[in-house]
Design an enzyme around this catalytic site. Structure first.
Site, PDB file in Angstrom:
ATOM      1  N   LYS A 185     -61.817 -51.369  64.325  1.00  0.00           N
ATOM      2  CA  LYS A 185     -61.666 -52.799  64.556  1.00  0.00           C
ATOM      3  C   LYS A 185     -60.874 -53.406  63.408  1.00  0.00           C
ATOM      4  O   LYS A 185     -61.412 -53.657  62.322  1.00  0.00           O
ATOM      5  CB  LYS A 185     -63.025 -53.504  64.664  1.00  0.00           C
ATOM      6  CG  LYS A 185     -62.908 -54.921  65.251  1.00  0.00           C
ATOM      7  CD  LYS A 185     -64.034 -55.834  64.848  1.00  0.00           C
ATOM      8  CE  LYS A 185     -63.861 -56.344  63.452  1.00  0.00           C
ATOM      9  NZ  LYS A 185     -62.636 -57.179  63.271  1.00  0.00           N
ATOM     10  N   GLU A 261     -65.514 -50.215  50.562  1.00  0.00           N
ATOM     11  CA  GLU A 261     -64.565 -50.641  49.529  1.00  0.00           C
ATOM     12  C   GLU A 261     -64.609 -52.158  49.548  1.00  0.00           C
ATOM     13  O   GLU A 261     -64.058 -52.799  50.443  1.00  0.00           O
ATOM     14  CB  GLU A 261     -63.165 -50.089  49.829  1.00  0.00           C
ATOM     15  CG  GLU A 261     -62.241 -50.145  48.638  1.00  0.00           C
ATOM     16  CD  GLU A 261     -61.387 -51.397  48.643  1.00  0.00           C
ATOM     17  OE1 GLU A 261     -61.735 -52.330  47.879  1.00  0.00           O
ATOM     18  OE2 GLU A 261     -60.409 -51.454  49.383  1.00  0.00           O
ATOM     19  N   CYS A 295     -57.526 -56.425  46.573  1.00  0.00           N
ATOM     20  CA  CYS A 295     -58.759 -56.212  45.813  1.00  0.00           C
ATOM     21  C   CYS A 295     -58.454 -55.628  44.441  1.00  0.00           C
ATOM     22  O   CYS A 295     -59.265 -55.743  43.524  1.00  0.00           O
ATOM     23  CB  CYS A 295     -59.699 -55.303  46.582  1.00  0.00           C
ATOM     24  SG  CYS A 295     -58.953 -53.726  47.053  1.00  0.00           S
ATOM     25  N   GLU A 392     -63.377 -63.668  42.996  1.00  0.00           N
ATOM     26  CA  GLU A 392     -62.098 -63.078  43.360  1.00  0.00           C
ATOM     27  C   GLU A 392     -61.161 -64.171  43.862  1.00  0.00           C
ATOM     28  O   GLU A 392     -61.503 -64.939  44.755  1.00  0.00           O
ATOM     29  CB  GLU A 392     -62.314 -62.015  44.448  1.00  0.00           C
ATOM     30  CG  GLU A 392     -61.137 -61.118  44.679  1.00  0.00           C
ATOM     31  CD  GLU A 392     -61.486 -59.926  45.557  1.00  0.00           C
ATOM     32  OE1 GLU A 392     -60.769 -58.918  45.483  1.00  0.00           O
ATOM     33  OE2 GLU A 392     -62.476 -60.002  46.310  1.00  0.00           O
TER      34      GLU A 392
END
Length: 488
Positions: A185, A261, A295, A392
């Site tokens: 997906k 991750e 990331c 982040e």
């Protein structure tokens, strides 16, 4: 052919349906969802919107294909991956344009991603032939120990929008090599690259049912029935830590093998003996690759106080030269962010930092007009209380803070729940080893601004994830170990 005509032709060549059991088909509910161009905010096309019934059908197809696929000779699995590697490179121009249209980054960056994505197929085409076990004499010499490795079974992959092809090949490559079937997906913002990849693999001889692709406006709606099904054996997710935690909890019901991750908050450490030109070059790569929407992006720069001003000035000078615009235009360096929600979050973090004393050396705000553009930004004098040192950023913003000692630098770098990657610039070998050993991260870029490599184990510690993707370790995530006691 005009630019607009070529763009439309690239879109038209890509399937816009679900890929289940080797067939392209509409969603069972008949609904569609729009794919948006983040540079304009306008729809590129409509694609099938999967229902929970479609998700079950995709898993049914994967389960049905598992036994035969696991028994396929490793040579055949490796050859399919090798053909995939060659095909991705042959079609890099069109695939890169497609990626830019739905994701936003400059075409040159999209083309670099296609090359990177293809490397996972090349790497794991070889790993398919290197799945081994062992045979040894038991301690009492009365029996033998036989250890074999077997595919874990049907897998479910959820991937993000920022690297829409590479995040697919990084999971699909080892799964094919190991003999696992899959349901994938992709993010609803960037489904076209996923469909294009499925088409490539179909052409390269991947049997129907081995890879199934579903797209949906409700990730939880289609994920829940798959994750909750006892036939699924593995879940792999790339995305935020917040979502990752929820998925791990769901996976616990059936004790799924998981690899995650998750989020990052990468520190970039520059010591007073660093080669400043190399540090600045590394900083630009680590910060501005993928518009900062990675990331692995350098999230905060910790610089020795004696060289902090020099670094800040040099970084601002380099960021000023970047050209912002639609990624398909010539000489564009910085494309739009993925959507307005992401841009608003970046703006909120910048405003918070400035409100707590930071100075915007360049940039600092949204770009007026269509699309979701944000100015390349350098912030000096960032307070330890600023949210963007903890959260982040996922945008083209570089916050700079200073430190006075090696111990302080390591402490600042580790002052986060995340631990994906860190960057260190120093000429002192002893210091380099001390700092690399002291950093709480799964990866370290030592005097370089990029760590991504198909032949290396990618992954983090703490709340940045579980498991590794790529390298010799990558295929382990898709294999179970079976021990057979042999009576002599």
């Amino acid at each position: 052919m005009s630019v607009a005509t070529r763009e439309q032709a690239v879109i038209d060549r890509v399937a816009n349906q679900l890929y289940i059991g080797g067939e392209w088909r509409d969603g069972s509910g008949g609904e569609t969802l729009a794919v948006e161009d983040p540079a304009t905010g306008e729809a590129l096309c409509e694609i099938a919107d999967a229902t929970p019934d479609d998700a079950k059908a995709a898993l049914d197809a994967a389960v049905a294909a598992q036994a035969e696929w696991a028994a396929t000779p490793p040579n055949e699995r490796g050859e399919i991956l090798w053909r995939g590697f060659e095909t991705l490179n042959e079609r890099a121009d069109d695939l890169a344009l497609l990626m830019t249209l739905e994701m936003g980054k400059a075409v040159a960056e999209s083309k670099a991603e296609i090359a990177y994505a293809a490397e996972f197929f090349r790497w794991f085409s070889g790993e398919a032939l290197r799945i081994d076990g062992n045979y040894k004499v038991a301690g009492n010499a009365a029996s033998r120990v036989l250890v074999m490795r077997q595919p874990v079974g049907p897998c479910y992959f959820i991937t993000p929008w920022n690297f829409p092809t590479a995040m697919g090949t990084r999971k699909i490559g080892p799964a094919i090599a190991a003999g696992c079937t899959m349901v994938w997906k992709p993010a609803q913002q960037t489904p076209l690259s996923a469909f294009a990849l499925a088409q490539v693999l179909e052409e390269c001889g991947l049997p129907g049912g081995v890879l199934n692709v579903i797209t949906s406006s409700s990730s939880s709606g289609v994920s829940a029935p798959i994750i909750g099904d006892g036939r699924l054996r593995k879940l792999s997710f790339t995305g935020s830590t917040e979502v990752g935690r929820k998925l791990i909890a769901q996976a616990s019901d059936n004790v799924l093998k998981v690899s995650m991750e998750l989020g990052g908050n990468a520190p970039f450490l520059i010591f007073d003996d660093a080669d400043m030109d190399a540090a600045l070059e590394g900083a630009m790569i680590a910060k501005m690759r993928n518009i900062g929407e990675a990331c692995t992006s350098a999230n905060r720069f910790h610089v020795a106080g004696s060289v902090a001003d020099e670094f800040a000035s040099g970084l601002a000078d380099r960021m000023k030269k970047l050209r912002t615009g639609r990624g398909t235009d010539d000489d564009v360096d910085v494309g739009p962010l993925i959507d307005d929600n992401q841009r608003s979050k970046v703006a909120e973090l910048v405003d918070d930092a400035v409100g707590k004393g930071a100075t915007a050396l360049i940039g600092g705000g949204k770009v007026d007009g269509a699309g979701y553009f944000f100015e390349p930004t350098v912030l000096g004098g960032v307070s330890p209380e600023a949210r963007l040192l903890k959260e982040e950023i996922f945008g083209p913003v570089a916050p700079i803070a200073s430190f006075d000692s090696e111990k302080e630098a390591i402490a600042a770098a580790n002052d986060t729940e995340f631990g994906l990657v860190a960057y260190v610039f120093t000429k002192d070998l002893k210091r380099a080893l001390r700092v690399c050993e002291g950093l709480e991260s799964g990866m370290v870029g030592l005097n370089q601004g990029m760590v991504s490599n198909a032949g290396a184990p990618f992954g983090g510690v703490k709340q940045s994830g579980i498991g590794r993707e790529g390298g010799n370790e990558g295929i382990d995530e898709y294999l179970e170990t079976k021990y057979v006691a042999v009576n002599l």
